[in-house]
Design an enzyme around this catalytic site. Structure first.
Site, PDB file in Angstrom:
ATOM      1  N   ASP A 105       8.264   6.324   5.800  1.00 63.12           N
ATOM      2  CA  ASP A 105       6.956   5.896   5.288  1.00 63.12           C
ATOM      3  C   ASP A 105       5.977   5.633   6.424  1.00 63.12           C
ATOM      4  OD1 ASP A 105       8.587   3.726   6.057  1.00 63.12           O
ATOM      5  OD2 ASP A 105       7.341   2.324   4.940  1.00 63.12           O
ATOM      6  N   GLU A 106       6.203   6.259   7.585  1.00 65.82           N
ATOM      7  CA  GLU A 106       5.348   6.062   8.751  1.00 65.82           C
ATOM      8  C   GLU A 106       4.358   7.223   8.887  1.00 65.82           C
ATOM      9  OE1 GLU A 106       7.691   5.484  12.217  1.00 65.82           O
ATOM     10  OE2 GLU A 106       9.056   4.065  11.251  1.00 65.82           O
TER      11      GLU A 106
END
Length: 346
Positions: free
Chosen positions: A254-255
Site C-alpha cells: 500500500d506504498e
C-alpha cells in the site's frame, strides 16, 4: 529500451560480424565448389572479393558508421549476379541472393528491404540478359524476384512484430498491473532521469510518500477484493492529479510515491491537498473511512532517489506515530459489502 530490437539493429558490431559471416560463407562455398570433380569451372574473382570483404568487416567493420555498412548488401548482390553470369545453365546459385536479403531486411528495415529487392531486380535482370538465350527466360527472373520479395516481407514483418512485442513486455515490466502506475523498476528508471536533469540545472525535486493507514485491517475485515479496489482507487486519483512530468508509482503493498520535478515543499503540500479533496469527495456517510497518510521531502539537486525517499518516509511514519494527523492524511470512504441478511432485506 536497451534490449529492444531497435537496439540490436543499431549494434554496429553485430551488423559487421554477421555480414562478415555471410561473406566468409560465400568464399567457403566458392572454394568447395571449385574442388568438386565434375562441376563446371568457376571464376575466382567473386570468391576472392568475398574473402577480402570478410577480412575487412572483421577488422574495421564495427568502427564504421552504420550508413557505411548498408552497401554491404548490394555489393553481395553484385558479386552473386556476376558469379551467375559466369555460370551458364539453369543452376541454382540464385539461392545465394537470400543471404543479403535476410541481412538487409533485418538490420535496415522496410526501406532496406525495398532497396535490396530493387538491386536484385536490376542485377539479376542484367545477368539473365548476358546469358545464352536457352538459359535466359523471364520465368527465371520472376521466380527469383517473387520468392525473395516474400522472404524480405516476412523478415521485415516479423521484425516489426518482435519489436512491438518487446516494447509491450518492457512496458509491462515497468508497470503495476493493478493500478496502472509505474512499479519500483519503472520508478527507479524515471527517477534517475529526473534527478540527473535536476542536478544539471541545479533544480529541486519534491517527493511525496503515501501509505494507506491500517491497510492490513481493510484486507482482513473487508477482503482482498476490496483491498485491491482501494489500491486501484488511490492509484487512479494520484495519477489523475499528477502532472505529465511527475513520476507516480506504487512501490509495493500500500506504498505509493509521487516525484515532482522542480517542485518545492509548497507544491508538494498543494498536491497532497488536491488528492485529499478528491478523496473527500467520495465521502458517503454511514460507511467506514480509509485514511491515507503522507510524508514530504524536498532536495535541491538531489544525488540519489533513495535518500529522497528515506526523508519522505521519515516524515510519513512520524505522521503515523503522531496519530495520523489530518493535515498529513487524505480521506475517502468505502462501502462494506452487504451481509447475507442485508441482501435478503433489499
Amino acid at each position: 529500451m536497451s534490449s529492444s530490437l531497435e537496439s540490436i539493429r543499431l549494434d554496429k558490431g553485430l551488423i559487421a560480424h554477421t555480414a562478415a559471416a555471410i561473406y566468409g560463407g560465400a568464399a567457403f562455398n566458392g572454394l568447395v565448389e571449385s574442388l568438386i570433380p565434375g562441376d563446371p569451372s568457376l571464376s575466382m574473382i567473386p570468391g576472392l572479393i568475398a574473402l577480402a570483404m570478410f577480412a575487412m568487416l572483421l577488422a574495421v567493420g564495427p568502427r564504421l558508421p552504420r550508413r557505411w555498412l548498408a552497401p554491404v548488401g548490394p555489393i553481395g548482390v553484385a558479386l552473386i549476379a556476376y558469379a551467375l553470369s559466369e555460370s551458364p545453365g539453369a543452376g541454382d546459385g540464385a539461392i545465394l541472393y537470400t543471404w543479403p536479403v535476410l541481412w538487409t531486411a533485418f538490420f535496415f528495415g522496410r526501406w532496406g528491404a525495398v532497396a535490396i529487392m530493387a538491386c536484385i531486380a536490376l542485377a539479376h535482370g542484367v545477368t539473365l540478359l548476358e546469358l545464352p538465350a536457352d538459359s535466359s527466360f523471364a520465368g527465371r527472373w520472376i521466380d527469383v524476384f517473387v520468392s525473395l520479395s516474400v522472404v524480405a516481407a516476412v523478415v521485415e514483418t516479423l521484425a516489426r512484430r518482435s519489436d512491438s512485442l518487446l516494447a509491450r513486455l518492457a512496458g509491462e515490466a515497468r508497470t503495476d498491473t493493478l493500478t496502472g502506475l509505474l512499479n519500483r523498476r519503472g520508478f527507479d528508471e524515471r527517477a534517475a532521469f529526473e534527478l540527473a536533469h535536476a542536478r544539471r540545472n541545479s533544480g529541486s525535486v519534491a517527493a511525496v510518500a503515501f501509505d494507506i493507514d491500517r491497510f492490513k485491517h481493510i484486507n482482513d475485515e473487508w477482503g482482498h477484493e476490496i483491498g485491491d479496489h482501494v489500491l486501484a482507487r488511490v492509484g487512479g486519483l494520484l495519477a489523475a492529479h499528477s502532472r505529465e512530468i511527475d513520476v507516480t508509482a506504487r512501490l509495493g503493498g500500500d506504498e505509493f510515491v509521487v516525484l515532482l520535478p522542480g517542485g518545492a515543499r509548497a507544491d508538494a503540500e498543494a498536491f497532497t491537498r488536491r488528492v485529499r479533496g478528491a478523496l473527500a469527495a467520495d465521502d458517503a456517510s454511514g460507511f467506514p473511512t480509509v485514511r491515507l497518510s503522507a510524508g514530504i521531502a524536498v532536495e535541491l539537486a538531489p544525488q540519489g532517489v533513495e535518500t529522497l525517499l528515506r526523508s519522505a518516509d521519515v516524515e510519513l511514519y512520524a505522521t503515523k506515530r503522531s496519530g495520523r494527523d489530518v493535515r498529513s492524511r487524505t480521506l475517502f470512504t468505502l462501502a462494506k459489502p452487504a451481509s447475507t441478511e442485508e441482501r435478503q432485506l433489499r
